[in-house]
Enzyme design. Structure first.
Site, PDB file in Angstrom:
ATOM      1  N   LYS A  20       0.738  -1.336  -0.070  1.00 41.58           N
ATOM      2  CA  LYS A  20       0.056  -0.049  -0.008  1.00 41.58           C
ATOM      3  C   LYS A  20       0.880   1.243  -0.236  1.00 41.58           C
ATOM      4  CE  LYS A  20      -1.712   2.194   4.071  1.00 41.58           C
ATOM      5  NZ  LYS A  20      -1.017   3.440   3.875  1.00 41.58           N
ATOM      6  N   ASN A  21       1.973   1.328   0.739  1.00 41.56           N
ATOM      7  CA  ASN A  21       2.773   2.324   0.847  1.00 41.56           C
ATOM      8  C   ASN A  21       3.836   2.596  -0.293  1.00 41.56           C
ATOM      9  OD1 ASN A  21       1.497   3.105   2.954  1.00 41.56           O
ATOM     10  ND2 ASN A  21       2.915   2.304   4.221  1.00 41.56           N
ATOM     11  N   ARG A  93      -3.307  11.260   1.499  1.00 37.76           N
ATOM     12  CA  ARG A  93      -2.097  12.226   1.418  1.00 37.76           C
ATOM     13  C   ARG A  93      -1.431  12.321   0.383  1.00 37.76           C
ATOM     14  NH1 ARG A  93      -1.202  14.037   6.320  1.00 37.76           N
ATOM     15  NH2 ARG A  93       0.900  14.395   5.770  1.00 37.76           N
ATOM     16  N   CYS A 117      -4.327  12.953  10.520  1.00 39.18           N
ATOM     17  CA  CYS A 117      -5.357  11.779  10.853  1.00 39.18           C
ATOM     18  C   CYS A 117      -4.851  11.390  12.188  1.00 39.18           C
ATOM     19  CB  CYS A 117      -5.047  10.308   9.893  1.00 39.18           C
ATOM     20  SG  CYS A 117      -3.472   9.744  10.350  1.00 39.18           S
ATOM     21  N   ARG A 122       0.758  15.281  11.235  1.00 32.72           N
ATOM     22  CA  ARG A 122       1.648  15.093   9.894  1.00 32.72           C
ATOM     23  C   ARG A 122       1.415  16.112   8.984  1.00 32.72           C
ATOM     24  NH1 ARG A 122      -1.116   9.422   7.947  1.00 32.72           N
ATOM     25  NH2 ARG A 122       0.899   9.321   6.912  1.00 32.72           N
ATOM     26  N   ASP A 307       4.139   1.189  11.961  1.00 34.96           N
ATOM     27  CA  ASP A 307       2.904   0.374  11.356  1.00 34.96           C
ATOM     28  C   ASP A 307       2.758  -0.970  11.794  1.00 34.96           C
ATOM     29  OD1 ASP A 307       4.095   2.221   8.965  1.00 34.96           O
ATOM     30  OD2 ASP A 307       2.345   3.013   9.814  1.00 34.96           O
ATOM     31  N   VAL A 329       7.674   7.700  16.254  1.00 40.80           N
ATOM     32  CA  VAL A 329       7.554   8.258  14.700  1.00 40.80           C
ATOM     33  C   VAL A 329       6.183   9.081  14.530  1.00 40.80           C
ATOM     34  CG1 VAL A 329       6.924   7.480  12.099  1.00 40.80           C
ATOM     35  CG2 VAL A 329       8.576   6.254  13.629  1.00 40.80           C
ATOM     36  N   ARG A 415      -8.855   0.743   2.911  1.00 38.13           N
ATOM     37  CA  ARG A 415      -8.072   1.722   2.671  1.00 38.13           C
ATOM     38  C   ARG A 415      -6.719   0.834   2.567  1.00 38.13           C
ATOM     39  NH1 ARG A 415      -6.367   6.347   5.250  1.00 38.13           N
ATOM     40  NH2 ARG A 415      -4.864   6.228   3.300  1.00 38.13           N
TER      41      ARG A 415
HETATM   42  C1  EPZ Z   1       4.229   6.886   5.235  1.00 39.66           C
HETATM   43  O1  EPZ Z   1       3.748   8.116   5.799  1.00 39.66           O
HETATM   44  C2  EPZ Z   1       3.316   5.836   5.381  1.00 39.66           C
HETATM   45  N1  EPZ Z   1       2.279   6.158   4.573  1.00 39.66           N
HETATM   46  C3  EPZ Z   1       3.018   5.630   6.799  1.00 39.66           C
HETATM   47  O2  EPZ Z   1       2.090   4.343   6.899  1.00 39.66           O
HETATM   48  C4  EPZ Z   1       4.095   5.328   7.874  1.00 39.66           C
HETATM   49  O3  EPZ Z   1       3.733   5.168   9.052  1.00 39.66           O
HETATM   50  C5  EPZ Z   1       5.435   6.554   7.478  1.00 39.66           C
HETATM   51  O4  EPZ Z   1       5.431   6.718   6.352  1.00 39.66           O
HETATM   52  C6  EPZ Z   1       6.515   5.952   8.410  1.00 39.66           C
HETATM   53  O5  EPZ Z   1       7.121   4.953   7.962  1.00 39.66           O
HETATM   54  C7  EPZ Z   1       2.369   6.137   3.210  1.00 39.66           C
HETATM   55  O6  EPZ Z   1       3.419   5.627   2.727  1.00 39.66           O
HETATM   56  C8  EPZ Z   1       0.915   6.386   2.513  1.00 39.66           C
HETATM   57  P1  EPZ Z   1       6.579  10.439   7.274  1.00 39.66           P
HETATM   58  P2  EPZ Z   1       4.413   9.656   5.703  1.00 39.66           P
HETATM   59  O7  EPZ Z   1       6.585  11.486   6.396  1.00 39.66           O
HETATM   60  O8  EPZ Z   1       5.305   9.536   4.502  1.00 39.66           O
HETATM   61  C9  EPZ Z   1       7.033  13.950  10.486  1.00 39.66           C
HETATM   62  C10 EPZ Z   1       0.090   3.290   7.154  1.00 39.66           C
HETATM   63  O9  EPZ Z   1      -0.668   2.956   8.211  1.00 39.66           O
HETATM   64  N2  EPZ Z   1       6.842  14.777   9.078  1.00 39.66           N
HETATM   65  O10 EPZ Z   1       7.645   9.362   7.315  1.00 39.66           O
HETATM   66  O11 EPZ Z   1       3.251  10.649   6.022  1.00 39.66           O
HETATM   67  C11 EPZ Z   1       5.342  13.202  10.705  1.00 39.66           C
HETATM   68  O12 EPZ Z   1       4.597  13.990  11.199  1.00 39.66           O
HETATM   69  C12 EPZ Z   1       0.783   4.681   7.156  1.00 39.66           C
HETATM   70  O13 EPZ Z   1       0.351   2.579   6.237  1.00 39.66           O
HETATM   71  C13 EPZ Z   1       6.868  16.085   9.516  1.00 39.66           C
HETATM   72  O14 EPZ Z   1       7.109  16.688  10.595  1.00 39.66           O
HETATM   73  O15 EPZ Z   1       5.325   9.515   6.879  1.00 39.66           O
HETATM   74  C14 EPZ Z   1       5.822  12.131  11.207  1.00 39.66           C
HETATM   75  O16 EPZ Z   1       5.831  12.461  12.603  1.00 39.66           O
HETATM   76  C15 EPZ Z   1       0.469   5.452   8.449  1.00 39.66           C
HETATM   77  N3  EPZ Z   1       6.836  17.170   8.264  1.00 39.66           N
HETATM   78  C16 EPZ Z   1       7.002  11.724  10.739  1.00 39.66           C
HETATM   79  O17 EPZ Z   1       7.643  12.841  10.202  1.00 39.66           O
HETATM   80  C17 EPZ Z   1       6.888  16.498   6.993  1.00 39.66           C
HETATM   81  O18 EPZ Z   1       6.850  17.356   6.211  1.00 39.66           O
HETATM   82  C18 EPZ Z   1       7.108  10.592   9.792  1.00 39.66           C
HETATM   83  O19 EPZ Z   1       6.399  10.970   8.885  1.00 39.66           O
HETATM   84  C19 EPZ Z   1       6.733  15.187   6.820  1.00 39.66           C
HETATM   85  C20 EPZ Z   1       6.745  14.486   8.129  1.00 39.66           C
END
Ligand code: EPZ
Length: 433
Positions: A20-21, A93, A117, A122, A307, A329, A415
Site C-alpha cells: 500500500k505504501n 495524503r 489523521c 502530519r 505500522d 514516529v 484503505r
Molecule cells: C508513510 O507516511 C506511510 N504512509 C505511513 O504508513 C508510515 O507510518 C510512515 O511513512 C512512516 O514509515 C504512506 O506511505 C502512504 P513520514 P508519511 O513523512 O510519508 C513527520 C500506514 O498505516 N513529518 O515518514 O506521511 C510526521 O509528522 C501509514 O500505512 C513532518 O514533521 O510519513 C511524522 O511524525 C500510516 N513534516 C514523521 O515525520 C513533514 O513534512 C514521519 O512521517 C513530513 C513528515
C-alpha cells in the site's frame, strides 16, 4: 458494521500483494514518463482507487493490462480543476506527491488541505521546504496550496530534519527531472523507498544510494515508462502474524519476504512467536505456551516500523509480564488503546520516552509510551474504528475476546487491506456483516 464472535484461533493461508505504501507512489511516478508504464501486484484497496481517480482527472489513462498488470499512459497529462482534486483526494495524503511530476509536466500543481489523521498532526513542511529549494513557488490560498515553476526546477542540496518517507519520495519524484544534481541527506531508506528508486531507474533516472542516509540524483531531460512488480506488503504481512499470536492461531502469509521483515521477526521471536520462512511464504504460529513481554521502540527503517506497532500491541496484552512500547514516529499513535482497556487490557500511557532513547516527542506532553501488563482476558465490546492499523487491531482484539463484539467503520480498513473480510472468513473467523 461487523459482528465478531471471539475465541476462535485464526488458521490457514492468506496472500499479500503489492505494498500500500509503494503502489500509489509508483502510479504517480508514471506521470513523469513520456511512455506508458506497467505495474504488477496492484492490490484492490481504496488508496489505489483514490490515486486512479486523481490520475484520470489529470488526463492519465489507467486501465487493466492483459497480464493482470495496471497500464498507466501519461501521454495526455493536463491540468485538473481544483474542486475536482479536492473532491477526489478525500483523506488521502497522496496529492502532495503529485507536485514534482506535475510541475515538470505542466508547470503547475495543487495540494488540497490534507489535514492530519488520528495518529498525529502530519504536517508537510519538509515537502514544501524541499519544493521551494528546487525553485517552486508555493502560494497558500483559502482552497489549498498552488505551486508553480516559472523556470525548470533545479537540482539542490537538502538535509531533512527527520528521515521522512513522504518527503524523501517528494525529493525523488522532483529531482529525477530537475536540472543538475540533487543531494539529499538524512533520507528515508524504507524498502518502499528502495522499490520506488527501482521504478524511477527503470524509467531512465540516475539515482545512487550512499551510506549514512545520503541519496544523490542526477536530473535527466526525459524519462520513459517502467515495467515493475511492486514489493509485497510487509505491513499487512506483519498484521496477520500478530493476528496469529493474539488469537492463538497459525497463519501462512504467501508473498511475505524475510528481507523486509527482519526486525519484526526478531521481536516476534522474542515474544515467543514461531515462524518458518519458505520460498513463497512465511508461516506464523502461536507457540502454545505463554507469550513473553518485551521492551519495544518504533523507529525509521531498519528499526521497528511504526505500522507494525498497533496489531502487535493486541498480542502483547496476552503476554506474561510488563511490555514497554515507545512510539517515536507519530506523537499520537496510542489512541486505539482506550478501547482495548475497555475490553479489559491493562495499558498505561506516559508522555516520557520509556525504555528507549529520548525522541522528538519527549517532555512535550504526547502520550507516546505505553506499558502493557498481561496476560489479561479480553471481553467483547462495541468498537468504532479510529484509523487503518487501529482498525485491524480492533478486529484482532474482538477475535481474541470472549463474547461477540460489534465493530463499526470497517470501510477504513479497506484503505490498506485487500479482501479483508474474505481473508478473515478463510481463516475461520466467525463474523457477520
Ligand atoms: C508513510 O507516511 C506511510 N504512509 C505511513 O504508513 C508510515 O507510518 C510512515 O511513512 C512512516 O514509515 C504512506 O506511505 C502512504 P513520514 P508519511 O513523512 O510519508 C513527520 C500506514 O498505516 N513529518 O515518514 O506521511 C510526521 O509528522 C501509514 O500505512 C513532518 O514533521 O510519513 C511524522 O511524525 C500510516 N513534516 C514523521 O515525520 C513533514 O513534512 C514521519 O512521517 C513530513 C513528515
Amino acid at each position: 458494521m461487523l459482528r465478531i464472535q471471539g475465541g476462535t484461533p485464526l488458521v490457514g493461508t492468506v496472500e499479500v500483494r503489492g505494498a500500500k505504501n509503494l503502489v500509489p507512489k509508483a502510479m504517480v511516478a508514471a506521470v513523469l514518463g513520456e511512455a506508458p508504464s506497467r505495474l504488477w501486484g496492484v492490490p484492490a484497496i481504496r488508496d489505489v482507487d483514490i490515486v486512479t481517480d486523481l490520475l484520470e482527472l489529470h488526463g492519465v489513462s489507467v486501465r487493466p493490462g492483459e497480464a493482470g498488470e495496471l497500464v498507466l499512459d501519461p501521454s495526455n497529462v493536463e491540468r485538473a480543476a481544483v474542486a475536482d482534486i479536492d473532491a477526489h483526494a478525500g483523506v488521502s495524503r497522496i496529492p502532495v506527491l503529485f507536485c514534482g511530476p506535475l510541475l515538470h509536466r505542466l508547470g503547475h500543481a495543487f495540494i488540497p488541505d490534507l489535514g492530519g489523521c488520528r495518529i498525529g498532526d502530519r504536517p508537510i513542511d519538509f515537502h514544501l521546504d524541499a519544493l521551494r529549494q528546487f525553485g517552486a513557488i508555493v502560494d497558500k490560498r483559502a482552497d489549498g496550496l498552488h505551486l508553480t515553476a516559472p523556470e525548470r526546477l533545479r537540482g539542490t542540496r537538502l538535509e531533512l530534519p527527520y528521515p521522512s518517507v513522504g518527503a524523501t519520495e517528494q525529493v525523488l519524484l522532483t529531482a529525477v527531472r530537475a536540472e543538475g544534481v540533487t543531494e539529499l541527506r538524512n533520507a528515508a531508506i524504507e524498502p518502499e523507498i528502495v522499490d520506488l528508486i527501482c521504478v524511477l531507474q527503470k524509467m531512465g533516472a540516475i539515482i545512487s544510494v550512499h551510506t549514512d542516509r545520503v541519496i544523490r540524483i542526477t536530473g535527466v531531460d526525459r524519462l520513459g515508462g517502467f515495467s515493475h512488480r511492486a514489493l509485497p506488503d510487509r505491513l499487512e504481512a506483519a498484521s496477520w502474524a500478530s493476528a496469529a499470536l493474539a488469537t492463538g492461531g497459525d497463519i501462512t502469509v504467501r508473498g511475505a519476504r524475510q528481507v523486509d521483515l527482519m526486525t519484526f521477526l526478531n521481536v516476534y521471536r522474542q515474544v515467543g512467536g514461531e515462524f518458518e520462512v519458505g520460498e513463497e511464504a512465511i508461516r506464523f504460529w502461536h507457540p502454545g505456551t505463554d507469550l513473553r513481554a518485551v521492551p519495544l521502540e518504533t523507529g525509521v527503517h531498519p528499526g521497528f516500523q511504526t505500522d507494525w506497532q498497533q496489531p502487535l500491541v493486541v498480542a502483547l496484552t496476552q503476554a506474561s509480564g510488563l511490555s514497554i512500547v515507545h512510539e517515536t514516529v507519530y506523537e499520537n499513535r496510542f489512541g486505539f488503546t482506550g478501547a482495548l482497556r475497555d475490553m479489559g487490557a491493562h495499558i498505561q500511557l506516559y508522555a516520557d520516552c520509556l525504555g528507549g532513547t529520548p525522541c522528538r516527542f519527549g517532555q512535550r506532553n504526547f502520550q507516546h509510551s505505553a506499558v502493557i501488563s498481561g496476560p489479561t482476558k479480553l471481553q467483547a465490546a462495541d468498537l468504532d474504528i479510529p484509523d487503518l492499523r487501529g482498525g485491524f487491531s480492533y478486529v484482532i482484539a474482538a477475535l481474541a475476546a470472549q463474547g461477540t463484539s460489534t465493530v463499526r467503520g470497517i470501510e477504513l480498513i479497506s484503505r490498506g487491506y485487500e479482501d479483508f473480510l474474505t481473508k478473515l472468513t478463510a481463516l475461520g473467523a466467525l463474523i457477520e456483516s
